[in-house]
Scaffold this active site. Structure first.
Site, PDB file in Angstrom:
ATOM      1  N   GLU A  97      37.375  80.778  45.636  1.00 44.26           N
ATOM      2  CA  GLU A  97      38.831  80.823  45.700  1.00 44.26           C
ATOM      3  C   GLU A  97      39.483  79.520  46.160  1.00 44.26           C
ATOM      4  OE1 GLU A  97      40.162  84.344  47.742  1.00 44.26           O
ATOM      5  OE2 GLU A  97      39.212  85.657  46.295  1.00 44.26           O
ATOM      6  N   GLU A 113      34.232  89.430  42.866  1.00 45.59           N
ATOM      7  CA  GLU A 113      34.736  90.316  43.932  1.00 45.59           C
ATOM      8  C   GLU A 113      35.687  91.322  43.329  1.00 45.59           C
ATOM      9  OE1 GLU A 113      36.621  88.455  47.366  1.00 45.59           O
ATOM     10  OE2 GLU A 113      35.040  86.950  47.460  1.00 45.59           O
TER      11      GLU A 113
HETATM   12  C1  FCB Z   1      39.102  87.417  49.074  1.00 38.84           C
HETATM   13  C2  FCB Z   1      38.103  86.620  49.880  1.00 38.84           C
HETATM   14  C3  FCB Z   1      37.176  87.454  50.716  1.00 38.84           C
HETATM   15  C4  FCB Z   1      37.863  88.646  51.324  1.00 38.84           C
HETATM   16  C5  FCB Z   1      38.638  89.405  50.263  1.00 38.84           C
HETATM   17  C6  FCB Z   1      39.312  90.640  50.774  1.00 38.84           C
HETATM   18  O1  FCB Z   1      40.230  86.657  48.824  1.00 38.84           O
HETATM   19  O2  FCB Z   1      37.311  85.826  49.032  1.00 38.84           O
HETATM   20  O3  FCB Z   1      36.603  86.624  51.701  1.00 38.84           O
HETATM   21  O4  FCB Z   1      38.653  88.249  52.358  1.00 38.84           O
HETATM   22  O5  FCB Z   1      39.588  88.561  49.685  1.00 38.84           O
END
Ligand code: FCB
Length: 436
Positions: free
Chosen positions: A156, A335
């Site tokens: 990110e 994610e």
């Molecule tokens: C993302 C992050 C991770 C976590 C999630 C909820 O942006 O990569 O570390 O905090 O959100």
């Protein structure tokens, strides 16, 4: 989806490891920047000492892969120069434990824990940090590259740059658009430099990057709202997609922010756009914009405990968009997940039905992208464990496994069982299809 599809769980070093003063680890910017409620990652889930127990949990879960991050300050305590052998040894042991359990190690080199010594010299606003990152990448790839099949450079970059240097919400707490743009450029540059180093030292590894992308939608068809959504999309999504996959920053974003544009040198765009083996997407929701440029909250789908709109279709949209507009390499959903206020009830269990519904809808969203022809190779639930949720500290829980923080006991939630069954079912189906 074929039997090749990788089902995994994702974590990051600072959010789970704890042990911040052990075995020669250097200070990171998060050691100084506490959550809003004062929480810190000093102990976190104590993964540093309990990783074997957590690998055993993952084996029970049935995942193919574990996405973790390497803490730069454990490996190179001052960010550059001396390598800390004990820090590297930890990741070496972790990788071996994963492989022994039949779980693929999916290693990410940067999940926001910059060595404080580099921040003292300007951190990501300085070009030199990109060069130090590439040196650190070479160290990790040389040590782990014989066993780690997939490396990510960054998690990110938008959050590193904007949430850390622009909005003041994450370490190091900067509030300058100029610094955020400089950081956004240097993080991307560091990625391109690191890709070459990883390939040099880990010849068989596949290299990629993890970008967070939330669709930005206008709340109404008012031209002001449409323009605001386009601008937000530029800063958050196109800035990174265009640079990485087309080799140029979007002209509308550069024009709109000409006064604070980053210092781009000749050749940088080509380095940033070095072709990748895979591309990772993190998605949690979308943003909605009104005609005044403000972000509005939609109650339509309900909100998670983070206050984020429940909008699982965002995943499909982002995956299809990349496929349609950018000709990307194979994609991974690196994610997906949600925080809800989990309670442990009298029988000692956590019946997290909201999370199960969210994850189920997210998998359907990924399935829809695959059905539309998008090459998605895997998906990782955020997260294996409840953990240190940055500015929110331990108050927000994303895990498939509940952490009882006073005792650090691990209690699998109902969603753990749901994910186990989903993986088992998908594998059985793939085997049946292959045999037919
Ligand atoms: C993302 C992050 C991770 C976590 C999630 C909820 O942006 O990569 O570390 O905090 O959100």
């Amino acid at each position: 989806m074929t039997s090749e599809f990788t089902w995994g769980v994702a974590t990051s070093a600072y959010q789970i490891e704890g042990a911040v003063h052990e075995d020669g680890r250097g200070e990171s910017i998060w050691d100084r920047f506490h959550a809003r409620n004062g929480d810190t990652g000093t102990i976190a889930c104590d993964f540093y000492h309990r990783y074997r127990e957590d690998v055993a949990l993952m084996r029970k879960l049935g995942v193919d892969a574990f996405r973790f991050s390497v803490a730069w300050p454990r490996v190179v305590p001052a960010g550059r120069g001396r390598v800390n052998a004990a820090g590297l040894d930890f990741y070496d042991r972790l990788v071996d434990a994963l492989l022994d359990a039949g779980i693929e190690p999916f290693a990410n080199l940067y999940h926001w824990d910059l060595p404080q010594a580099l921040q003292d010299e300007g951190g990501w606003t300085e070009r030199a940090t990109a060069e130090h990152f590439a040196e650190y990448a070479a160290v990790v790839a040389s040590r782990l590259g014989d066993r780690v099949g997939r490396f990510a450079t960054h998690n990110e970059p938008y959050c590193t740059a904007w949430v850390g240097y622009g909005f003041g919400e994450h370490a190091p707490g900067g509030t300058s658009a100029r610094d955020a743009f400089a950081a956004a450029h240097h993080v991307l540059l560091s990625h391109g430099l690191a890709v070459s180093e990883i390939r040099r030292h880990a010849r068989n590894a596949e290299v990629g990057i993890i970008v967070d992308s939330w669709p930005a939608h206008p709340a109404t068809d008012d031209p002001g709202a449409v323009a605001a959504a386009l601008a937000a999309d530029g800063l958050r999504n196109r800035w990174f997609f265009d640079a990485l996959l087309r080799g140029a920053y979007p002209a509308d974003v550069l024009d709109a922010h000409a006064a604070v544009a980053p210092p781009v040198r000749d050749g940088d765009p080509q380095v940033i756009a070095t072709p990748l083996d895979w591309f990772g997407i993190n998605n949690y929701s979308r943003t909605l914009h009104d005609g005044h440029g403000a972000v509005v909250r939609s109650p339509d789908g309900g909100l998670t405990a983070m206050g984020w709109e429940i909008y699982p279709d965002g995943l499909r949209e982002v995956l299809c968009r990349l496929h349609d507009e950018y000709a990307p390499p194979p994609l991974y959903v690196t994610e997906f997940g949600a925080a809800f206020s989990d309670v442990r009830v009298h029988d000692g269990r956590i019946h997290d039905v909201d999370r199960i519904a969210f994850l189920d809808a997210s998998v359907a969203s990924i399935d829809a992208a695959v059905a539309a022809g998008v090459d998605v190779r895997g998906a990782f639930v955020w997260s294996l464990l409840d953990n240190f949720e940055w500015a929110e500290g331990y108050s927000k829980r994303f895990g498939l496994v509940y952490i009882d923080y006073p005792t650090l006991e691990r209690v699998p939630k109902a969603s753990f069982g749901w994910y186990h069954d989903l993986i088992a079912d998908r594998k059985a189906r793939a085997v049946a299809v292959a045999a037919a």
